[in-house]
Scaffold this active site. Sequence first.
Site, PDB file in Angstrom:
ATOM      1  N   GLN A 205       0.805  -1.230   0.000  1.00 16.30           N
ATOM      2  CA  GLN A 205       0.000   0.000   0.000  1.00 16.30           C
ATOM      3  C   GLN A 205       0.841   1.285   0.000  1.00 16.30           C
ATOM      4  O   GLN A 205       0.337   2.334  -0.405  1.00 16.30           O
ATOM      5  CB  GLN A 205      -0.959  -0.025   1.194  1.00 16.30           C
ATOM      6  CG  GLN A 205      -1.933  -1.218   1.087  1.00 16.30           C
ATOM      7  CD  GLN A 205      -3.004  -1.260   2.135  1.00 16.30           C
ATOM      8  OE1 GLN A 205      -2.798  -0.809   3.267  1.00 16.30           O
ATOM      9  NE2 GLN A 205      -4.164  -1.804   1.787  1.00 16.30           N
ATOM     10  N   ASP A 214       3.401   6.692  -6.348  1.00 14.36           N
ATOM     11  CA  ASP A 214       2.377   6.283  -5.385  1.00 14.36           C
ATOM     12  C   ASP A 214       1.998   7.431  -4.459  1.00 14.36           C
ATOM     13  O   ASP A 214       2.829   7.958  -3.710  1.00 14.36           O
ATOM     14  CB  ASP A 214       2.923   5.104  -4.560  1.00 14.36           C
ATOM     15  CG  ASP A 214       1.804   4.315  -3.903  1.00 14.36           C
ATOM     16  OD1 ASP A 214       1.002   3.710  -4.646  1.00 14.36           O
ATOM     17  OD2 ASP A 214       1.718   4.339  -2.663  1.00 14.36           O
ATOM     18  N   ASP A 244      -9.764   1.854  -9.091  1.00 16.84           N
ATOM     19  CA  ASP A 244      -8.602   1.146  -9.616  1.00 16.84           C
ATOM     20  C   ASP A 244      -7.558   0.953  -8.508  1.00 16.84           C
ATOM     21  O   ASP A 244      -7.322   1.853  -7.700  1.00 16.84           O
ATOM     22  CB  ASP A 244      -8.004   1.978 -10.761  1.00 16.84           C
ATOM     23  CG  ASP A 244      -6.803   1.314 -11.394  1.00 16.84           C
ATOM     24  OD1 ASP A 244      -6.977   0.250 -12.011  1.00 16.84           O
ATOM     25  OD2 ASP A 244      -5.678   1.855 -11.250  1.00 16.84           O
ATOM     26  N   HIS A 248      -4.142  -1.250  -3.153  1.00 17.73           N
ATOM     27  CA  HIS A 248      -2.879  -0.555  -2.887  1.00 17.73           C
ATOM     28  C   HIS A 248      -3.071   0.742  -2.108  1.00 17.73           C
ATOM     29  O   HIS A 248      -2.154   1.551  -1.998  1.00 17.73           O
ATOM     30  CB  HIS A 248      -2.150  -0.306  -4.210  1.00 17.73           C
ATOM     31  CG  HIS A 248      -1.774  -1.583  -4.898  1.00 17.73           C
ATOM     32  ND1 HIS A 248      -0.626  -2.279  -4.607  1.00 17.73           N
ATOM     33  CD2 HIS A 248      -2.442  -2.343  -5.815  1.00 17.73           C
ATOM     34  CE1 HIS A 248      -0.574  -3.394  -5.329  1.00 17.73           C
ATOM     35  NE2 HIS A 248      -1.667  -3.450  -6.067  1.00 17.73           N
ATOM     36  N   GLU A 276     -11.210  -2.607  -6.846  1.00 20.14           N
ATOM     37  CA  GLU A 276     -10.380  -3.619  -7.504  1.00 20.14           C
ATOM     38  C   GLU A 276      -9.384  -4.181  -6.486  1.00 20.14           C
ATOM     39  O   GLU A 276      -8.384  -3.542  -6.168  1.00 20.14           O
ATOM     40  CB  GLU A 276      -9.610  -3.018  -8.687  1.00 20.14           C
ATOM     41  CG  GLU A 276      -8.833  -4.087  -9.454  1.00 20.14           C
ATOM     42  CD  GLU A 276      -7.652  -3.562 -10.254  1.00 20.14           C
ATOM     43  OE1 GLU A 276      -7.137  -4.324 -11.079  1.00 20.14           O
ATOM     44  OE2 GLU A 276      -7.233  -2.399 -10.056  1.00 20.14           O
TER      45      GLU A 276
HETATM   46 CA   LIG Z   1      -0.570   3.149  -2.598  1.00 20.08          CA
END
Ligand SMILES: [Ca+2]
Length: 515
Positions: A205, A214, A244, A248, A276
Amino acid sequence: MQRARVPRRLPPLAPLLAAGALVLGGSAAAAALLPGGTAGAAPPAAADLNPSDVTANLWEWNWPSVARACTEHLGPAGYGAVQVAPPAESVSLAGTSEGAHPWWEVYQPVSYGLTSRLGTRDEFAAMVTACHDAGVRVYVDAVINHMAGHDNTVNTTYGGSAFDPQGFSYPAVPYGYGDFHHANDGYCNDDDAGIDDWNDKSEVQNCELVALSDLKTQSGYVRGKIAGYLNDLIGLGVDGFRVDAAKHIDQDDFAAIKGALNDTTAEGRPPYIAQEIFPGASNPELQAAAFTRNGDVLGFAYAMGIKTQFQNGTLSNLEGIPSWSLEAASSQTYAMVTNHDTERDGSTLSYKNGGDYTLANYFLLAYPYGRPAVFDGFAWSSRGQSPPADARGFVTDADCASGWQCITRSTGITGMVGWRNATASATAVSDFTATARDVIGFSRGSLGWIGLNDSAGPSTASYATGLADGVYCDVITGGTGPGGCAGTAVTVSGGTATVTIPAGGAVAIHAGARR
Ligand SMILES: [Ca+2]
Ligand SMILES: [Ca+2]
Ligand SMILES: [Ca+2]
Ligand SMILES: [Ca+2]
């Protein structure tokens, strides 16, 4: 059977009175029927959207093409929603190892402006209005885990916004270096910032998915920008989001973003959420069940299970679905036969599987598991291939005769959308019958029956249908038509029907399509 829709801008009682459905003594009587007794109050828009849990996923169709599909096909067929590809401004890559303008450009946003290879902001807004006017909600594929890859060697974009991939700079938002996760920054405990332990929650994540920059979703500023983007879309009428890479994003961070979202304009309720959560993690904290508190999840395991049974010709095993180990309960699942990722990695069926794919989509619509999404993308021969586009990468109008898949508007699928809508209140499967390993039939209470034949020859057998005696019109071959049935007629007598199901085909009847 297609039912006439009431245009959404008419006052609420006018269509009923015009249709002669109500005989009333005048405006006072009419006013008494309205909440608060006020004649002429704004109609609740929700009443004008199709009461259906079926979505058409028109992946990477440009906005004018989605608008036309809603008006001409999806609305009249009774679809409840259309899912569209990511609308944010993205990278524009004229030359990559996978060719010019690969499909994944739209999964690398550079700003939250809506000038993209799929159309302009005005075209997007007009699409949402056209779909709503046709009774169809709009769900947007929202890319909010990351921005573009920091490994991009060019910084060209569809809307002209500048960005610096290596510098993590997106002035149009604006985001800067500190708004992203980096190696060993106290969030991403990894030397190169790239995810390699797919069962480490913090790494999955807070580190990078294939070099995609990210976002530091722990930051209130970043969450505010993401919520601002989603609220801008909600303000244009958007009704929900396919999130999407939701796996994460820390569940608490996404809960905070979700908490900042406005209610939808059409129905005045929180937007629909489908996350997702790509399968494969053994860590329970990264499995779908750990995310359902924030919304529904995509039904990967169901899609993979369907593939197995239709490829093996073992439809009789579909009776056992209630005991399959799937990601989530029916009420928490956005179900599918395929999507853009799984049609490419081969984990699910796709249009390339021909008859099995069509039959599996009929089953998806017939079986009461999840909210079904029927997929239509474009024909492809290499994995990264661009959708049909002009030389600059702008996607050209979807053409069902050239380059695009259009199963969502086919006679059989639109018939099955009507079948699902007509049987919605019968939530359980009944009368499941396998007359052979690859030939099955089942009912939805007294409202509908379907037979599916995955064998190489026609199959004739008698089935308990649950339906009242009478003559019904098969919706796979067109349902009711002028003066009778457009295609096959099925006679139910004593609750039973003797039916011939074509090779690799289906027959489906419901209480709303009688001769
Ligand atoms: Ca992330
Ligand atoms: Ca690592
Ligand atoms: Ca690493
Ligand atoms: Ca098969």
